[in-house]
Write an enzyme that holds these catalytic residues in place. Structure first.
Site, PDB file in Angstrom:
ATOM      1  N   ARG A  19      -2.122 -15.966  -1.083  1.00  0.00           N
ATOM      2  CA  ARG A  19      -2.265 -14.678  -1.771  1.00  0.00           C
ATOM      3  C   ARG A  19      -2.271 -14.862  -3.286  1.00  0.00           C
ATOM      4  NH1 ARG A  19       2.498 -11.190   0.465  1.00  0.00           N
ATOM      5  NH2 ARG A  19       1.665  -9.589  -0.923  1.00  0.00           N
ATOM      6  N   LYS A  40       5.633  -4.818  -9.096  1.00  0.00           N
ATOM      7  CA  LYS A  40       4.787  -3.762  -9.672  1.00  0.00           C
ATOM      8  C   LYS A  40       5.162  -2.373  -9.149  1.00  0.00           C
ATOM      9  CE  LYS A  40       0.668  -5.268  -8.631  1.00  0.00           C
ATOM     10  NZ  LYS A  40       1.113  -6.487  -7.923  1.00  0.00           N
ATOM     11  N   ARG A  43       8.108 -12.124   8.427  1.00  0.00           N
ATOM     12  CA  ARG A  43       6.743 -11.651   8.658  1.00  0.00           C
ATOM     13  C   ARG A  43       5.749 -12.739   8.268  1.00  0.00           C
ATOM     14  NH1 ARG A  43       6.112  -5.946   5.691  1.00  0.00           N
ATOM     15  NH2 ARG A  43       5.042  -7.424   4.373  1.00  0.00           N
ATOM     16  N   ARG A  60      12.263 -13.290   2.184  1.00  0.00           N
ATOM     17  CA  ARG A  60      12.485 -11.987   2.821  1.00  0.00           C
ATOM     18  C   ARG A  60      12.556 -12.111   4.346  1.00  0.00           C
ATOM     19  NH1 ARG A  60       8.572  -7.758  -0.353  1.00  0.00           N
ATOM     20  NH2 ARG A  60       6.989  -8.710   1.001  1.00  0.00           N
ATOM     21  N   ARG A  98      -9.007  -3.962  -9.797  1.00  0.00           N
ATOM     22  CA  ARG A  98      -8.635  -5.272  -9.276  1.00  0.00           C
ATOM     23  C   ARG A  98      -9.541  -6.389  -9.802  1.00  0.00           C
ATOM     24  NH1 ARG A  98      -4.872  -5.537  -5.368  1.00  0.00           N
ATOM     25  NH2 ARG A  98      -4.336  -3.657  -4.213  1.00  0.00           N
TER      26      ARG A  98
END
Length: 216
Positions: free
Chosen positions: A170, A13, A159, A127, A88
């Protein structure tokens, strides 16, 4: 052109918002940018938001909405804007609708970046962040065979919010909060989905092709 960009974490996004807004010559407005501007500028809303952020609490809806209202009333947003990260949920969408209605405006389009959960996990869980310079690498896309940063030689680490179990959580939260929002805008007749897989340039082209019929 007044549009909202929605999509799951990892859909791209932020990147697409930048390109689309630039192509349409309208400001990209993200809640993150608004928060930073208010906090760094020391506005009354920024000071209020900071009291929640310093405690590690979520900033209440009414504070976020007040910041969005102030930002949308600025001169550069009068001929259009791209909202990223707001609304949201359906309650925020209804407030945005009423806010724009008061100004004699309405959303033209809600663009949904569509990507399946496994692809999101592949993007985010792959990542690795450099412990020295902070640069982000990807085990697959950057063909990383070792655990060292090619730029500075620092050790790479994953992370916590990039770990697969966290990413999947999430995504669950996103589905709970945002699936009703997508349905809401579909019922309004202004939702268009765009396949967000593939090279960035191709996704941008698909997005622009989807937007064109809605441009006045």
């Amino acid at each position: 052109m007044r549009l909202v960009l929605v999509g799951p974490p990892g859909a791209g996004k932020g990147t697409q918002a930048q390109y689309i807004a630039s192509n349409l010559s309208i400001p990209k407005i993200s809640t993150g940018d608004i928060f930073r501007a208010n906090v760094s500028g020391g506005t009354d809303l920024g000071k209020l938001a900071k009291t929640f952020m310093d405690r590690g609490d979520l900033v209440p809806d009414e504070v976020t909405i007040a910041m969005v209202r102030d930002r949308l009333s600025e001169d550069d947003a009068q001929d259009g804007f791209l909202l990223d990260g707001f609304p949201r949920n359906v309650a925020q969408a209804e407030i945005l609708r009423d806010m724009l209605k008061d100004w004699g405006q309405a959303l033209d389009l809600v663009l949904e970046l569509v990507v399946d959960d496994d692809e999101v996990v592949r993007r985010l869980a792959g990542r690795r962040t450099c412990s020295q310079c902070g640069r982000i690498w990807h085990v697959e896309f950057d063909d990383k065979k070792d655990d060292r940063c090619d730029a500075c030689g620092g050790a790479l680490f994953q992370r916590d919010d990039d770990k697969e179990e966290t990413v999947r959580h999430r995504l669950e939260v996103y589905q709970e909060q945002t699936a009703p929002l997508v349905s809401y805008y579909a019922d309004e007749g202004i939702l268009v989905g765009v396949d967000a897989t593939g090279p960035v340039e191709e996704v941008t082209q698909r997005a622009m092709d989807a937007i064109r019929p809605f441009m006045g």
